[in-house]
Design an enzyme around this catalytic site. Structure first.
Site, PDB file in Angstrom:
ATOM      1  N   CYS A 191      37.492  40.616  71.091  1.00  0.00           N
ATOM      2  CA  CYS A 191      38.833  40.409  70.557  1.00  0.00           C
ATOM      3  C   CYS A 191      39.794  41.415  71.179  1.00  0.00           C
ATOM      4  O   CYS A 191      39.521  42.616  71.183  1.00  0.00           O
ATOM      5  CB  CYS A 191      38.810  40.570  69.031  1.00  0.00           C
TER       6      CYS A 191
ATOM      7  N   CYS B 193      39.097  35.901  64.569  1.00  0.00           N
ATOM      8  CA  CYS B 193      38.211  37.059  64.654  1.00  0.00           C
ATOM      9  C   CYS B 193      37.749  37.429  63.244  1.00  0.00           C
ATOM     10  O   CYS B 193      38.564  37.542  62.323  1.00  0.00           O
ATOM     11  CB  CYS B 193      38.948  38.231  65.305  1.00  0.00           C
TER      12      CYS B 193
ATOM     13  N   CYS C 162      37.224  26.390  71.863  1.00  0.00           N
ATOM     14  CA  CYS C 162      38.298  26.398  72.849  1.00  0.00           C
ATOM     15  C   CYS C 162      39.216  27.579  72.529  1.00  0.00           C
ATOM     16  O   CYS C 162      40.004  27.526  71.585  1.00  0.00           O
ATOM     17  CB  CYS C 162      39.043  25.063  72.778  1.00  0.00           C
TER      18      CYS C 162
END
Length: 164
Positions: A80, A128, A151
Site C-alpha cells: 500500500c 487496504c 483490478c
C-alpha cells in the site's frame, strides 16, 4: 443537479435517485472504518502525493495503461502506498489486458472489501486492510485457481523487489 439519459440508463431508477440524493452508495472504508493505521485528512495529504490521495482517500481511478506497475514483472511484493501494508505477491499477478495491475489472490490480511454501488451498479471495492485506502475492485472474471481479478490502481501501491 441534472440527470441525463446516460445516467438514467446506466443506473436505472435506483441510480438516478442516488445521483439526485448525492449518495455514492459506497461503503465509507476510508472515512468511517476503524483501521489500525489512521491519520487526519491533513496528515494524509502531507504523506501522499496528490494522485495517491485522490485514489487512496478519494476513491479515484487512474487512467488505464498509465501505471508502471502494470508492466512490473519482477519477483516481489506490492504494498500500500499509504501505509506499506503487504497487499499482493508478484506470483499472483497476471496480465488481464485491462491496463491496471491485476492479481488473482491477495496476501493474507492484506485487503478488505466493501460493497460499492456507485455508478449505478454493484461492485466489490477493495481497500487496504490496515489504512482503509481505496485500491480498486475485484471481479469474478479472473484466472484459475480463484477465478477472481483484483483490478488495482497502480498509484495506490508501491513495489518492493524480492531480495536475490
Amino acid at each position: 443537479m441534472q440527470i441525463d439519459r446516460r445516467s438514467l440508463l446506466a443506473g436505472g431508477a435506483t441510480g438516478a435517485l442516488a445521483i439526485m440524493a448525492g449518495c455514492s452508495g459506497r461503503a465509507e472504508a476510508t472515512e468511517g472504518g476503524v483501521f489500525p493505521v489512521r491519520y487526519s485528512e491533513a496528515q494524509w495529504r502531507e504523506r501522499l502525493t496528490p494522485a495517491e490521495f485522490r485514489i487512496l482517500r478519494g476513491h479515484g481511478t487512474e487512467r488505464p495503461f498509465s501505471s508502471p506497475l502494470d508492466d512490473e514483472h519482477r519477483r516481489g511484493t506490492f504494498i500500500c502506498a499509504g501505509c506499506n501494508n503487504r497487499l499482493f505477491s508478484s506470483a499472483t499477478k497476471f496480465d488481464s489486458g485491462t491496463g491496471w495491475p491485476s492479481f488473482y489472490r491477495p496476501l493474507a490480511g492484506g485487503v478488505g472489501t466493501t460493497v460499492d454501488t456507485s455508478l449505478g451498479m454493484t461492485r466489490t471495492e477493495v481497500h487496504c486492510a490496515d489504512c482503509g485506502g481505496h485500491l480498486g475492485h475485484v471481479f469474478r472474471d479472473g484466472p484459475r485457481p480463484t477465478g477472481l481479478r483484483y483490478c488495482m490502481n497502480g498509484t495506490a501501491m508501491d513495489f518492493v523487489p524480492a531480495r536475490s
